[in-house]
Design an enzyme around this catalytic site. Structure first.
Site, PDB file in Angstrom:
ATOM      1  N   GLY A 232     -51.402-108.408 -73.594  1.00 37.24           N
ATOM      2  CA  GLY A 232     -52.150-109.647 -73.779  1.00 37.24           C
ATOM      3  C   GLY A 232     -53.037-109.620 -75.004  1.00 37.24           C
ATOM      4  O   GLY A 232     -52.620-109.218 -76.098  1.00 37.24           O
ATOM      5  N   ASP A 264     -41.171-113.877 -76.733  1.00 39.17           N
ATOM      6  CA  ASP A 264     -39.930-113.895 -77.511  1.00 39.17           C
ATOM      7  C   ASP A 264     -40.219-113.532 -78.966  1.00 39.17           C
ATOM      8  O   ASP A 264     -39.456-112.809 -79.609  1.00 39.17           O
ATOM      9  CB  ASP A 264     -39.259-115.266 -77.428  1.00 39.17           C
ATOM     10  CG  ASP A 264     -38.892-115.643 -76.001  1.00 39.17           C
ATOM     11  OD1 ASP A 264     -38.621-114.719 -75.195  1.00 39.17           O
ATOM     12  OD2 ASP A 264     -38.876-116.848 -75.692  1.00 39.17           O
TER      13      ASP A 264
END
Length: 314
Positions: A232, A264
């Site tokens: 994160g 992605d």
């Protein structure tokens, strides 16, 4: 079908309608049409960096399917492995507009789609084995039993012939019959990969381990060569089979627009760099950089950079 490829991947693409104003989807009257799909996002990002990429899938014989094919052409993605299947439709989704960095609401209309009917029949040996790397994700694995069989078959075939594999769990629990099935099947695919790229929460669900070190040890002990864990706002943590480990700080982003596609983008950066022979820390740093670019714009793939925009030579 016989051209040499850098990367081949398998997945589903959908037409995506992104709301043009914020608020509940039922109140939105106008949308922008885009393409969406985790594996297609990765293929797009790799192609923009100059790699030769093929995306294998099925689309319906409909306007959405034509839209997906047009998008592949525009991005320079090889579409020889795409079947137009007139029996089933191309899926689509509705996505809310967000401007404050929160996750958008996404409603999917994909059940029974052409891509969900992917099967081992879609494995064309000459096409797959012309690539040096296979990238798989847990999204395609969740589409159907037959789609999972295709991914497993492709992974086995590529592994046997000395190709490298990467795997992004990309968990979609709603598409699985149970969490236990999801964990078992995705770990089976992950343990065939050279590089596994989970998020910290994904890693906990799949391994039961709460720390990056524990998650990495789970996969490394089962034959994986490198594990890169997205942590994160902290960035990412990595460990390789030869003992190299460490963390790479996230790229600071002042204005987070749309978090969808960040993972992605991270995969694009990490995979492309490793295929270029860069070190694992360099690959993770590029993953962080492209992931940060992806979240600064509206859309799943609009922020994925070209080689020039990435600002790296070579």
């Amino acid at each position: 079908m016989n051209q040499t490829l850098d990367v081949i991947t398998i997945g589903e693409a959908m037409a995506m309608f992104v709301a043009q104003k914020t608020g509940p989807l039922n109140q939105v009257e106008s949308f922008i049409k885009r393409v969406a799909g985790a594996e297609l996002n990765v293929a797009t990002g790799l192609a923009r960096l100059g790699l030769s990429v093929s995306w294998v899938s099925r689309v319906g014989d409909d306007s959405f399917g034509e839209f997906v094919l047009d998008s592949l052409k525009q991005e320079g993605i090889v579409r020889a492995g795409v079947t137009v299947d007139g029996r089933y439709p191309t899926g689509f989704q509705l996505k809310s507009k967000v401007e404050n960095g929160t996750d958008p609401i996404v409603e999917y209309f994909r059940k029974g789609s052409a891509a969900s009917h992917l099967s081992k029949d879609d494995f064309v040996s000459a096409h797959f084995l012309s690539a040096r790397h296979l990238h798989l994700s847990g999204v395609a694995a969740a589409l159907s039993d037959s789609a999972y069989e295709l991914l497993d078959h492709a992974a086995n075939a590529m592994k046997r012939t000395g190709k490298t594999l990467s795997f992004d769990p990309n968990l979609r629990p709603v598409l699985w019959k149970s969490e236990a099935e999801m964990v078992e099947k995705l770990n089976h695919l992950a343990c065939q990969a050279d590089w596994v790229l989970p998020g910290l929460k994904e890693g906990f669900i799949l391994t039961g381990q709460r720390t990056p070190e524990g998650i990495a040890d789970f996969y490394l002990s089962r034959g994986v060569k490198a594990v890169v864990i997205k942590t994160g706002a902290d960035g990412a943590w990595f460990q390789s089979a030869d003992g190299e480990h460490g963390s790479v700080t996230a790229v600071k982003v002042e204005n987070v627009v749309d978090t969808v596609g960040a993972g992605d983008g991270f995969a694009v950066g990490t995979i492309s760099a490793l295929l270029e022979g860069k070190t694992l820390p360099q690959a993770v740093a590029r993953g962080n950089k492209i992931g940060s670019l992806a979240i600064q714009v509206q859309g799943d793939s609009e922020g994925l950079p070209t080689r020039e925009a990435l600002g790296e030579a070579g």
